[in-house]
Design a protein around this motif. Structure first.
Motif, mmCIF file in Angstrom:
data_model
loop_
_atom_site.group_PDB
_atom_site.id
_atom_site.type_symbol
_atom_site.label_atom_id
_atom_site.label_comp_id
_atom_site.label_asym_id
_atom_site.label_seq_id
_atom_site.Cartn_x
_atom_site.Cartn_y
_atom_site.Cartn_z
ATOM 1 N N GLU A 107 0.704 -0.919 0.184
ATOM 2 C CA GLU A 107 0.280 -0.267 0.256
ATOM 3 C C GLU A 107 0.834 1.162 0.050
ATOM 4 O O GLU A 107 0.640 2.193 -0.640
ATOM 5 N N GLN A 108 1.624 1.667 1.061
ATOM 6 C CA GLN A 108 2.450 2.038 0.689
ATOM 7 C C GLN A 108 3.402 2.232 -0.477
ATOM 8 O O GLN A 108 4.086 3.194 -0.892
ATOM 9 N N ASN A 109 3.672 1.578 -1.194
ATOM 10 C CA ASN A 109 4.380 1.876 -2.533
ATOM 11 C C ASN A 109 3.737 2.047 -3.421
ATOM 12 O O ASN A 109 4.366 1.275 -4.684
ATOM 13 N N ASN A 110 2.210 2.494 -3.348
ATOM 14 C CA ASN A 110 1.794 2.968 -4.664
ATOM 15 C C ASN A 110 1.305 1.954 -5.300
ATOM 16 O O ASN A 110 0.953 1.803 -6.508
ATOM 17 N N ASP A 111 0.582 -0.048 -4.633
ATOM 18 C CA ASP A 111 0.521 -1.240 -4.938
ATOM 19 C C ASP A 111 -1.015 -1.495 -4.892
ATOM 20 O O ASP A 111 -0.450 -2.448 -3.636
ATOM 21 N N PRO A 112 -1.552 -1.053 -4.870
ATOM 22 C CA PRO A 112 -2.638 -1.258 -3.962
ATOM 23 C C PRO A 112 -3.630 -2.468 -4.380
ATOM 24 O O PRO A 112 -4.320 -3.767 -3.701
ATOM 25 N N ILE A 113 -3.362 -2.480 -5.528
ATOM 26 C CA ILE A 113 -3.834 -4.002 -6.793
ATOM 27 C C ILE A 113 -3.313 -5.460 -5.983
ATOM 28 O O ILE A 113 -4.130 -6.198 -5.157
ATOM 29 N N THR A 114 -1.847 -5.011 -5.144
ATOM 30 C CA THR A 114 -1.151 -6.692 -4.948
ATOM 31 C C THR A 114 -1.576 -6.569 -3.398
ATOM 32 O O THR A 114 -2.050 -7.997 -2.496
ATOM 33 N N ALA A 115 -1.418 -5.262 -2.453
ATOM 34 C CA ALA A 115 -2.234 -5.009 -1.363
ATOM 35 C C ALA A 115 -3.482 -5.952 -1.063
ATOM 36 O O ALA A 115 -3.585 -6.065 -0.220
ATOM 37 N N ARG A 116 -4.379 -5.079 -1.268
ATOM 38 C CA ARG A 116 -5.919 -5.715 -1.592
ATOM 39 C C ARG A 116 -5.779 -7.592 -2.136
ATOM 40 O O ARG A 116 -6.347 -7.778 -1.137
ATOM 41 N N ARG A 117 -4.836 -7.862 -2.781
ATOM 42 C CA ARG A 117 -4.738 -9.425 -2.696
ATOM 43 C C ARG A 117 -4.214 -9.746 -2.004
ATOM 44 O O ARG A 117 -5.041 -11.535 -1.036
ATOM 45 N N PHE A 118 -3.161 -8.932 -0.803
ATOM 46 C CA PHE A 118 -2.811 -9.935 0.681
ATOM 47 C C PHE A 118 -4.045 -9.840 1.627
ATOM 48 O O PHE A 118 -4.607 -10.144 2.145
ATOM 49 N N PHE A 119 -4.317 -9.059 1.736
ATOM 50 C CA PHE A 119 -5.849 -8.692 2.525
ATOM 51 C C PHE A 119 -6.899 -9.836 2.707
ATOM 52 O O PHE A 119 -7.611 -10.146 3.452
ATOM 53 N N ASN A 120 -7.167 -10.583 0.686
ATOM 54 C CA ASN A 120 -8.083 -11.593 0.910
ATOM 55 C C ASN A 120 -7.537 -12.315 1.360
ATOM 56 O O ASN A 120 -8.644 -13.475 1.480
ATOM 57 N N LYS A 121 -6.058 -13.030 1.125
ATOM 58 C CA LYS A 121 -5.892 -13.726 1.609
ATOM 59 C C LYS A 121 -6.097 -14.211 2.840
ATOM 60 O O LYS A 121 -5.984 -15.567 3.561
ATOM 61 N N MET A 122 -5.418 -12.815 3.655
ATOM 62 C CA MET A 122 -5.904 -12.632 5.198
ATOM 63 C C MET A 122 -7.124 -13.928 5.366
ATOM 64 O O MET A 122 -6.957 -14.228 6.131
ATOM 65 N N GLN A 123 -8.226 -12.740 4.838
ATOM 66 C CA GLN A 123 -9.477 -13.716 5.178
ATOM 67 C C GLN A 123 -9.305 -14.877 5.121
ATOM 68 O O GLN A 123 -10.537 -15.544 6.094
ATOM 69 N N ARG A 124 -8.925 -15.459 3.645
ATOM 70 C CA ARG A 124 -9.101 -17.042 3.562
ATOM 71 C C ARG A 124 -8.145 -17.513 4.894
ATOM 72 O O ARG A 124 -9.027 -18.797 5.273
#
Length: 334
Positions: A107-124
């Protein structure tokens, strides 16, 4: 001692104590490492950080949860995402802090797509998000221009009651709405915060200024000045000066300049650049040039500002000279 200096933001003294500790033959443990790595990021000392990482590997501490989380955070702050991901992937056990660290790194390095992907993995993985997860998510939504999910995040925070207990998440939601251009929602959340700190006010000032509402940004600053216990800081001036530039309020800008000098912030490259921009756009090119020669010029930021100021007023030849000097400086740096 190291932890005390780290918590007070005194990076130099923390590293000095670490050197003394080594000279006395005392080995670092996981607590030492987790304390000192954030200081390496704060002070921009990637070499020390990487040497500590080597020490971690030699001592077999790379699987320690606290050490791994600190390494991910450090590499994320430096923008070295490959190393951050490598540390994350080799972890045997991950807690919510681990997931927050890798999400925040992207997120801090302006890659919201990958950051969101990790959040989805965190939920799973069945890990429940905490307050810091939502702070990162608010930024991810803003970077992605995701209006729909902004309401989901706000609703989640409201259901948990976090807005009433922690100003950090409140500031994040205000910032999210402002960056999405929904300044009415940003102001509504701001007004509902039971406690407002200087960052809350700075966020709202910036939100108005970035949405073309310079006069309103100045009004927010004036309201801030009436609040007891809220002291403007570096972020306030960086937020406010562009608003003064936009409306041509050079007199108010000069008052800020005086306060900046009084608080010894005139050598800060970002504050100095905002002052250059303000003087230049208000037609005070001599004052802009004078400031330009006073502040550090290692980055392109002040150069861009002074070039833009001359170009705006039709001084094409003068604007090309700073470009040529900038190119020579970059050449010398290489």
């Amino acid at each position: 001692m190291i932890s005390s200096y780290c918590q007070s933001g005194n990076a130099i003294e923390a590293l000095n104590v670490l050197d003394k500790m080594r000279l006395e033959g005392v080995n670092m443990d996981s607590v030492t490492i987790a304390s000192i790595l954030p200081i390496c990021a704060q002070s921009g000392d990637i070499i020390t950080g990487m040497l500590i990482h080597l020490y971690v590997i030699k001592r077999g501490l790379e699987y320690d949860l606290f050490v791994s989380n600190a390494l991910i955070n450090m590499y994320g702050k430096f923008g070295i995402l490959e190393q951050a991901l490598k540390v994350f992937d080799q972890m045997i056990v991950r807690d919510v802090v681990s997931w927050n660290s890798i999400i925040s790194a992207y997120e801090q390095n302006n890659d919201p797509i990958t950051a969101r992907r990790f959040f989805n993995k965190m939920q799973r993985a069945g890990i429940q998000p905490d307050l810091l997860t939502l702070v990162s998510l608010a930024s991810i939504v803003a970077q992605s221009n995701d209006h729909k999910n902004s309401l989901s995040i706000h609703g989640f925070v409201m259901r948990r009651g976090w807005l009433m207990h922690d100003v950090v998440i409140g500031n994040a939601v205000v910032d999210m709405y402002a960056k999405l251009g929904d300044i009415d929602s940003a102001r509504s959340v701001f007004e509902g915060l039971p406690v407002k700190d200087v960052i809350s006010w700075n966020t709202l000032i910036t939100g108005h200024a970035q949405n073309g509402l310079a006069s309103e940004a100045i009004e927010v600053y004036q309201m801030m000045e009436e609040c007891n216990g809220i002291i403007p800081n570096h972020g306030t001036w960086v937020s406010l000066l562009p608003a003064y530039s936009h409306v041509g309020a050079v007199q108010q800008g000069m008052k800020v300049h005086g306060r900046v000098i009084k608080n010894c912030l005139y050598m800060d490259v970002f504050v100095g650049t905002c002052l250059i921009d303000m003087y230049g756009k208000c037609g005070r090119l001599d004052d802009a040039m004078s400031l330009f020669y006073q502040i550090p010029r290692e980055s392109p930021v002040p150069w861009n500002a002074i070039i833009s100021c001359h170009a705006v007023h039709g001084h094409g030849e003068k604007s090309s000279k700073p470009i040529q000097r900038n190119a020579r400086c970059e050449s010398k740096t290489r």
